[in-house]
Design an enzyme around this catalytic site. Structure first.
Site, mmCIF file in Angstrom:
data_model
loop_
_atom_site.group_PDB
_atom_site.id
_atom_site.type_symbol
_atom_site.label_atom_id
_atom_site.label_comp_id
_atom_site.label_asym_id
_atom_site.label_seq_id
_atom_site.Cartn_x
_atom_site.Cartn_y
_atom_site.Cartn_z
ATOM 1 N N ASP A 1 1.866 6.479 28.402
ATOM 2 C CA ASP A 1 1.112 7.281 29.369
ATOM 3 C C ASP A 1 1.816 7.186 30.723
ATOM 4 O O ASP A 1 2.511 6.212 30.999
ATOM 5 C CB ASP A 1 -0.310 6.713 29.465
ATOM 6 C CG ASP A 1 -1.249 7.666 30.185
ATOM 7 O OD1 ASP A 1 -0.876 8.836 30.401
ATOM 8 O OD2 ASP A 1 -2.359 7.232 30.542
ATOM 9 N N GLU A 2 1.643 8.179 31.584
ATOM 10 C CA GLU A 2 2.239 8.167 32.931
ATOM 11 C C GLU A 2 3.743 7.891 32.866
ATOM 12 O O GLU A 2 4.262 7.042 33.611
ATOM 13 C CB GLU A 2 1.564 7.099 33.813
ATOM 14 C CG GLU A 2 0.046 7.148 33.855
ATOM 15 C CD GLU A 2 -0.510 8.198 34.801
ATOM 16 O OE1 GLU A 2 0.254 9.092 35.241
ATOM 17 O OE2 GLU A 2 -1.721 8.150 35.078
ATOM 18 N N GLN B 1 3.516 13.839 39.772
ATOM 19 C CA GLN B 1 2.668 12.701 40.125
ATOM 20 C C GLN B 1 3.447 11.396 40.138
ATOM 21 O O GLN B 1 2.867 10.318 40.023
ATOM 22 C CB GLN B 1 1.489 12.605 39.162
ATOM 23 C CG GLN B 1 0.521 13.764 39.317
ATOM 24 C CD GLN B 1 -0.752 13.561 38.515
ATOM 25 O OE1 GLN B 1 -1.536 12.649 38.778
ATOM 26 N NE2 GLN B 1 -0.958 14.394 37.516
ATOM 27 N N LYS C 1 -4.657 14.943 30.149
ATOM 28 C CA LYS C 1 -3.513 14.143 29.729
ATOM 29 C C LYS C 1 -3.919 13.017 28.772
ATOM 30 O O LYS C 1 -3.319 12.848 27.711
ATOM 31 C CB LYS C 1 -2.875 13.562 31.002
ATOM 32 C CG LYS C 1 -1.611 12.812 30.801
ATOM 33 C CD LYS C 1 -0.785 12.823 32.082
ATOM 34 C CE LYS C 1 -1.579 12.426 33.321
ATOM 35 N NZ LYS C 1 -1.829 10.989 33.385
ATOM 36 N N THR C 2 -4.941 12.267 29.168
ATOM 37 C CA THR C 2 -5.382 11.156 28.330
ATOM 38 C C THR C 2 -5.881 11.683 26.986
ATOM 39 O O THR C 2 -5.656 11.081 25.946
ATOM 40 C CB THR C 2 -6.507 10.376 29.035
ATOM 41 O OG1 THR C 2 -6.099 10.143 30.380
ATOM 42 C CG2 THR C 2 -6.757 9.057 28.352
ATOM 43 N N ARG D 1 -7.526 15.029 42.978
ATOM 44 C CA ARG D 1 -8.614 14.162 42.485
ATOM 45 C C ARG D 1 -9.956 14.868 42.601
ATOM 46 O O ARG D 1 -10.936 14.455 42.000
ATOM 47 C CB ARG D 1 -8.695 12.847 43.283
ATOM 48 C CG ARG D 1 -7.498 11.925 43.240
ATOM 49 C CD ARG D 1 -7.038 11.634 41.854
ATOM 50 N NE ARG D 1 -5.955 12.545 41.483
ATOM 51 C CZ ARG D 1 -5.527 12.732 40.250
ATOM 52 N NH1 ARG D 1 -6.095 12.089 39.247
ATOM 53 N NH2 ARG D 1 -4.548 13.580 39.975
#
Length: 702
Positions: free
Chosen positions: A213-214, A244, A29-30, A589
Site C-alpha cells: 500500500d502507498e 501523494q 485505494k484500500t 481529505r
DNA sequence: GAGCGAAACGAGGAT
DNA sequence: CGTTTCGCTC
C-alpha cells in the site's frame, strides 16, 4: 494502461504477475487491496498464510485487517498484515543470527538515536565541521537506505567527512549494545535476503502474493524487500498515487512508482480516477493545485458527486485571528466536532488553535506532536527495563543512573566512564566492581552498589513476573512517583506513569510475549495508531498525519509562503513540488467542505513576521472564493534582493556580509556551481546554510 | 551533588 | 515562545 470506474475492482484483482494500481485520492485505494486479498482467498483458494500485505502505518494495517475479516466473514485473518518495519522486526527476530548478530537486540527509536547522536557530536574533535545531530542522522539514514550501493570512495567536503566519522561512531555504539535503528530493520532484512539464498527462498515460498500500500512512499530498501521476496513468483501487487508522495525527506523515492512499469516490464497498470469522497469544487481546487507539478504520471480525478459548496479562503490579520475565525466558523456552521479536522504544516501551529478551541469549550484531540511513548517519564522507565534485559546497555544506563537523583553526579560519572573506556568494559560491569575503587566518594560508591543490587534484583524478578507487576515494582523501588510529585504538572505526569503501567497490563493479556519483545515493539508504536475518528472532538493534526484519513469538513490553515510551501531559514533548495503534493493531500481529505486560510503576520520564535499568501491559493484558481466580508489582500511583490555573490569565490574562511544577518564567516561549503551552499557563522552567533547564488550576500575583501 | 534562576538555544514532516 | 543547558549557591 487500463482505466477503471465504479464496481470494476474485480477486473483489477484477477490476474497474476506484477501489477501497479494508480489510485487517485479518494478513489477506493484500500478497497482494491481488500478485494484482491479476498479474491485470492475466496476464488483462488490461497491459504491466507501465504499473503503478505505491507503498509506504512499500523493504523492502515489494522484497518485493512478489520475490513478483510469483515469481507471474508471470519473473526481473525491469518495473512501477514503490517508495516514494513514491523515485518523487518518479525523476520529479524527469527533470522538475525544468520547475520552473525545476537538474537536479543534493542530497537532504537528516534529519541534514542537523537540522544546518542547529540553526545557523539559533542565529543567531536574541534577540527570537525559544525553539524547538527539531526543533520547527521538524516545524512546517515539516507545513505543507509540505499542498502546495496557501495560507499563512495572519496570523502567529499568537510561536513561529509564529519558525517562519515559520526556514522562510524554511531554504529560502534549501536553494535556495542546490539541495538538496531529503524533503518536497520529494513537494511538488515535486505542483507539477509541477499546474502542467504536459502532464507530468501524460504520466505518467497511462504509469501506467494505480496501487496504494498502507498507504494509512492517506499524507499530504496523497501523497494528491494518487495522485489527480493517476489522474485520467483512475480506476484507483486502495488497500489499508490504519485501525487501523494510526501515522504522524500524520510528517504522515500518517488521513482519507485514512476518507474514501476519499466522495472517490471510485464506489469499490468491500472488507473482509478473516479473520486467517491469529495464534492466537485473541492476536487477541482485540489486538481488545479497539483496540476502545476511537472514530475507526475498525470491523472485527472473526477467527482462522483456534482453539487457542493465552493472552497473558501480567509485571510486573517495574524495567527490568533486565524484560529479565532476557524473556531467561530465551525460553531456558526453548526458542524459536529467529529466532522471537523484542522490541518496545518507544522506541529507548532496547533497551539493557537488549541487555545481558541479551549476558550469556546470545544473538545479537540491533537494527533501526533509529543508522542506518548516519547515522554520523559516513559523513556526513563523503559531504559530501566532495557537494562534488566541487557545490563551492558550503556546508552540506557547513562540515562537512568542518576534518575531519580541518587548521588552520582557528573564528576563521578566521568570517572566511571573513563575507567570503563580504559578497560573496554560495559559501564554496569564497572559499577559492579566499584566498591574496590577508593578514588570515588563514599556516597557515590554506596549509591552505585545500591543501583547494581536494584538491577540484579529486578532482573531476577523479570524472569518470573509478568510485565505490569514488574514495572510497578520497578517504579516502587526507585521511588519514581515521589520523584515526579516534586515537579510541576505532577498530576499529569503521574497519569502518564499509570497509563504506561496499564498499557503493560494490556500487553500481558493480549500478546503473551516477554519483556524483550515488548521493548522491541514499543519502538514501532506511533501516536496515530490509536486515533479514534468517532470521538466527539475536533481533530487537530499535521498534513502528513492526515494522509489516508477523511473528514466532512476540513480547515487547512497557514497557507503562507514559507509555511506551506515550507522554507526553512534561507535554504532555498526546498522541494516545492513535494510541498504542493502535501497541499493536495490535505485538500483531498475533505468530503463536503474545505476552507483555506492564511495570516498577514505571524509570531515565530517570539518575533512577529510579515507573511505573503501561499502561491498554492492562487494556483487553486477560480475554484476558491474569498470568505464573506473580508477582502483578499493584494499579493505583494517580493522585495528585490541584493546581488548575490560569486559561488566560485566562496571558500572556508571567506568573510561575507548578508543583507539581513550582517557580517559573517564561511564555515564550509557543499554542492557546486549554482547549487553551492555555504554554512556561514554570523557575528550575531547564529549560523545558516545558504544557497550562495540566491542569498543576498556580498564578499568582503581582506 | 542538588537545586534553582538565568541565559542560551532551538522547531519540518515521523515509521 | 518553550525547552534545555549553564552556572552559581548551599
Amino acid at each position: 494502461m487500463i482505466t477503471l470506474n465504479e464496481g470494476q475492482y474485480a477486473a483489477v484483482t484477477a490476474p497474476d504477475g506484477p501489477a501497479l494500481v494508480l489510485a487517485g485520492a479518494g478513489s477506493g485505494k484500500t478497497r482494491v487491496i481488500i478485494e484482491r486479498l479476498a479474491w485470492l482467498v475466496g476464488e483462488r483458494g490461497v491459504n491466507p498464510r501465504h499473503l503478505l500485505a505491507l503498509t506504512f502505518t499500523n493504523k492502515a494495517a489494522d484497518e485493512m485487517r478489520r475490513r478483510l475479516a469483515l469481507r471474508l466473514g471470519v473473526d481473525r485473518v491469518s495473512a501477514w498484515l503490517g508495516t514494513f518495519h514491523a515485518f523487518g522486526l518479525f523476520l529479524l527476530r527469527r533470522e538475525i543470527d544468520r547475520l552473525g548478530r545476537s538474537k536479543s537486540f534493542t530497537v532504537f527509536d528516534d529519541r534514542d538515536q537523537l540522544s546518542l547522536m547529540k553526545r557523539l557530536v559533542k565529543d567531536l574533535p574541534s577540527t570537525c565541521a559544525a553539524v547538527s545531530p539531526r543533520e547527521a542522522l538524516t545524512w546517515i539514514s539516507h545513505l543507509k537506505q540505499r542498502a546495496d550501493e557501495p560507499l563512495a570512495g572519496e570523502a567529499g567536503d568537510d561536513a561529509e567527512k564529519t558525517f562519515r566519522l559520526l556514522w562510524a561512531r554511531y554504529h560502534e555504539a549501536l553494535d556495542r549494545i546490539s541495538a538496531v535503528d529503524f533503518d536497520d530493520l529494513l537494511v538488515l532484512l535486505v542483507r539477509l535476503l541477499k546474502e542467504h539464498p536459502d532464507v530468501q527462498e524460504k520466505y518467497q515460498r511462504r509469501y506467494r502474493h505480496i501487496l504494498v500500500d502507498e507504494y509512492q512512499d517506499t524507499n530504496h530498501a523497501q523497494y528491494l524487500i518487495a522485489k527480493l521476496l517476489s522474485r520467483g513468483h512475480g506476484n507483486l501487487f502495488v497500489v499508490g498515487d504519485e501525487d501523494q508522495s510526501i515522504y522524500s525527506w524520510r528517504g522515500a523515492d518517488i521513482n519507485n512508482i514512476l518507474d514501476f512499469a519499466r522495472d517490471f516490464p510485464d506489469a499490468l497498470v491500472y488507473r482509478l480516477e473516479q473520486n467517491y469522497r469529495s464534492t466537485k469544487p473541492i476536487l477541482e481546487a485540489a486538481n488545479a493545485v497539483v496540476s502545476h507539478n511537472r514530475n507526475r504520471l498525470g491523472k485527472k480525478l473526477w467527482a462522483a458527486a456534482d453539487a457542493g459548496e465552493a472552497v473558501r479562503f480567509f485571510l486573517a490579520g495574524d495567527g490568533e485571528e486565524e484560529a479565532h475565525f476557524v473556531v467561530a466558523d465551525l460553531v456558526k456552521q453548526r458542524f459536529a466536532p467529529k466532522q471537523v479536522a484542522v490541518l496545518f504544516r507544522t506541529n507548532a501551529q496547533s497551539r493557537l488553535l488549541e487555545e481558541a478551541l479551549r476558550k469556546k469549550g470545544i473538545h479537540y484531540i491533537v494527533v501526533g506532536g509529543i508522542k506518548f511513548y516519547g515522554r520523559k517519564e516513559i523513556k526513563d522507565i523503559v531504559c530501566y527495563l532495557r537494562l534488566l534485559v541487557n545490563p551492558a546497555d550503556d546508552e540506557s544506563l547513562r540515562r537512568v543512573l542518576n534518575v531519580p537523583p541518587r548521588g552520582i553526579g557528573g564528576a563521578s560519572f566521568e570517572r566511571i566512564e573513563a575507567y570503563a573506556t580504559m578497560r573496554g568494559l560495559p559501564l554496569f560491569q564497572v559499577l559492579r566492581e566499584i566498591e574496590t575503587d577508593d578514588t570515588l566518594a563514599m556516597r557515590a560508591r554506596n549509591a552505585a552498589a545500591a543501583f547494581v543490587r536494584l538491577v540484579d534484583d529486578l532482573a531476577l524478578e523479570a524472569k518470573t513476573s509478568a510485565l505490569a507487576p514488574l514495572t510497578e515494582s520497578l517504579i516502587e523501588r526507585i521511588g519514581y512517583r515521589g520523584y515526579v510529585e516534586k515537579s510541576d504538572e505532577k498530576d499529569f505526569r503521574i497519569e502518564i506513569i499509570d497509563e504506561f503501567v496499564s498499557s503493560c497490563a494490556q500487553y500481558d493479556v493480549a500478546e503473551g510475549k516477554g519483556l524483550q519483545e515488548f521493548l522491541q515493539d514499543l519502538a514501532l508504536v506511533s501516536d496515530t495508531d490509536d486515533y479514534d475518528p468517532e470521538q466527539p472532538a475536533v481533530t487537530l493534526m499535521t498534513c502528513h498525519s492526515a494522509k489516508g484519513l477523511e473528514f466532512d469538513y476540513v480547515y487547512l490553515v497557514g497557507l503562507e509562503e514559507g509555511l506551506l510551501p515550507l522554507v526553512r531559514d534561507y535554504d532555498y533548495d526546498a522541494d516545492v513540488e513535494e510541498e504542493r503534493r502535501l497541499c493536495y493531500v490535505a485538500m483531498t481529505r475533505a468530503r463536503k467542505g474545505l476552507t483555506l486560510s492564511a495570516a498577514r503576520s505571524r509570531v515565530l520564535y517570539g518575533r512577529t513576521e510579515e507573511r505573503r499568501v501561499s502561491r498554492f491559493v492562487e494556483e487553486a484558481g477560480t475554484a476558491v472564493s474569498p470568505c464573506a466580508d473580508r477582502g483578499r489582500a493584494p499579493a505583494k511583490k517580493k522585495a528585490p534582493e541584493a546581488a548575490s555573490a560569486d559561488p566560485a569565490k566562496m571558500k572556508t574562511g571567506t568573510r561575507v556580509r548578508h543583507a539581513k544577518f550582517g557580517p559573517g564567516t564561511v564555515m564550509y561549503t557543499k554542492g557546486s556551481g549554482d547549487k553551492l551552499k555555504a554554512r556561514i557563522r554570523f557575528q550575531t552567533g547564529r549560523t545558516a546554510l545558504l544557497m550562495v547564488k540566491q542569498a543576498p550576500l556580498e564578499i568582503l575583501e581582506g
